[in-house]
Design an enzyme around this catalytic site. Sequence first.
Site, PDB file in Angstrom:
ATOM      1  N   HIS A   1      41.298  33.807  37.946  1.00 30.42           N
ATOM      2  CA  HIS A   1      42.150  34.171  38.670  1.00 30.42           C
ATOM      3  C   HIS A   1      43.108  35.427  39.084  1.00 30.42           C
ATOM      4  O   HIS A   1      42.870  36.273  38.635  1.00 30.42           O
ATOM      5  CB  HIS A   1      43.888  33.282  38.066  1.00 30.42           C
ATOM      6  CG  HIS A   1      44.906  33.607  38.221  1.00 30.42           C
ATOM      7  ND1 HIS A   1      45.887  34.248  38.265  1.00 30.42           N
ATOM      8  CD2 HIS A   1      45.416  32.343  38.455  1.00 30.42           C
ATOM      9  CE1 HIS A   1      47.196  34.034  38.817  1.00 30.42           C
ATOM     10  NE2 HIS A   1      46.690  32.325  39.453  1.00 30.42           N
ATOM     11  N   CYS A   2      43.537  35.343  40.807  1.00 30.04           N
ATOM     12  CA  CYS A   2      43.600  36.152  41.318  1.00 30.04           C
ATOM     13  C   CYS A   2      44.447  36.358  41.994  1.00 30.04           C
ATOM     14  O   CYS A   2      44.790  35.406  43.098  1.00 30.04           O
ATOM     15  CB  CYS A   2      42.770  37.731  42.010  1.00 30.04           C
ATOM     16  SG  CYS A   2      43.009  38.850  42.577  1.00 30.04           S
ATOM     17  N   LYS A   3      46.310  36.876  42.216  1.00 28.86           N
ATOM     18  CA  LYS A   3      47.074  36.418  43.143  1.00 28.86           C
ATOM     19  C   LYS A   3      47.789  37.189  43.931  1.00 28.86           C
ATOM     20  O   LYS A   3      48.501  38.587  43.158  1.00 28.86           O
ATOM     21  CB  LYS A   3      48.050  35.630  41.997  1.00 28.86           C
ATOM     22  CG  LYS A   3      49.558  35.021  42.939  1.00 28.86           C
ATOM     23  CD  LYS A   3      50.929  35.388  42.384  1.00 28.86           C
ATOM     24  CE  LYS A   3      52.072  34.639  43.183  1.00 28.86           C
ATOM     25  NZ  LYS A   3      52.745  35.368  44.212  1.00 28.86           N
TER      26      LYS A   3
ATOM     27  N   LEU B   1      40.102  30.832  41.350  1.00 26.13           N
ATOM     28  CA  LEU B   1      41.846  30.270  41.864  1.00 26.13           C
ATOM     29  C   LEU B   1      42.120  31.598  42.500  1.00 26.13           C
ATOM     30  O   LEU B   1      42.348  32.399  41.822  1.00 26.13           O
ATOM     31  CB  LEU B   1      42.125  30.091  40.102  1.00 26.13           C
ATOM     32  CG  LEU B   1      41.474  29.271  39.262  1.00 26.13           C
ATOM     33  CD1 LEU B   1      42.837  28.862  38.537  1.00 26.13           C
ATOM     34  CD2 LEU B   1      41.490  27.979  40.042  1.00 26.13           C
TER      35      LEU B   1
END
Length: 426
Positions: A125-127, A38
């Site tokens: 998950h990495c934003k 994600l």
Amino acid sequence: MDHKSTKLLVASPPQNPFISVEGNDPLHYYITERLGVLAFPTKGQEGVYRTWIAEVCHLLKEKHGSGYTIFNLSERRRDLSQLNPKQVFEVGWPSNLAPMLTHLFTLLHALNTCLSKPRHLVLLHCKSHWGRLALTLAGYLHWIGASSDASIIRNHLEHTLVHTLLPSQCRCIQHLCSYITGSLKLTENSLYIHHIILHNPPDFDGNGGCRPFIKIYAAMKPIYTSGVYLVKTSKMATLALFPPVCLTGDILIKCYHRNTNGSGRQSREVIFAAQFHVSSVKGQSTILNKSELDQACFDHRFSNHSRVELIFSATEQRPVLSHNTMVPVENIRDPVLRWDSYENFGNPSNESGSRVSQTGVAEQDRSPKSDDIDNLVDSVSRVPKSHPTETKFPVKTVRIEDQPTVFQSLEQINSTPVTQIGNIIS
């Protein structure tokens, strides 16, 4: 991109090798059958992120029930944990940096534990700043060695994410690999750093020089801030640290330029940064070329011959240098010098996407802790194999500040083969 479309669930990674940094669309894809991503781009809008992550989580629950875990590699977010109250495992660290080695060891063990259980899905998950995603996957490759999924993950890294890694993140992976092969022995021994020598310093002030100051972090907490040095040469400048700084464990050195634009506005910009573990230092001098320095590696103000030399010793006694190139330093009370870069990183950002402050004290320690891993391992072990979509997965979204890490000491890490590290937890 239509964020309400089921195209959010794609079967394979993107084909464009630069989509991870050039694209503006969020991505949800699977590298292997049970390992997914994600990823939200740096340039993406906060409102788009909130809509996108809510829709993705809805699709995940519809398809997998509670049989999945989200490893959050970025800053902690309330909206992510509220959407997945029992599926989020907080293992993030600040963007554009590498994690501490004990943090990385614990993360990789937890990741391997989840993926070793049949039918359980793991999503990374990495934003923004996707080097964290690349580092995790590269570390996992070294951790598991040869496996059926290794070639798939390696191919994805080489064609999609490897270019997002910064030099210090690559060095972190090298430390991990050296530890696994036995060539790096982690110790708690200390070294003193006395000088930082700039060979061919960059031109940051427009007059062939710069006004650097040094900040040093140990385990992501600030331990030293220098005054402002006056560099007016393009050949060699020696920055003497007073007093010498005692270093142990994971170290971050950041060199800033103190801007003096005459507008009265307080500002600074990073000249270079470098992370390393003290156990990896050999000898009294360590030289880092331009390509081995974060920020400097792509800064045109550094020549290709620029490099940074770090001078160490085992004691506080300052070594004698063969040249006299020390530059003057102003020890002034300047609030810009006191800004630390990681305040409140362990605190969740709110739903409006508030940013981490750039002033104040050092960040909170967010290394995964033993109680978190115990919950993760126990809950994954209890997942029934026959009905994965009906299982409960009680992994709490937790604050991980007050408990000891899984690995209580470096001796414990060094004395435990990688293949047996799970015994510490399970």
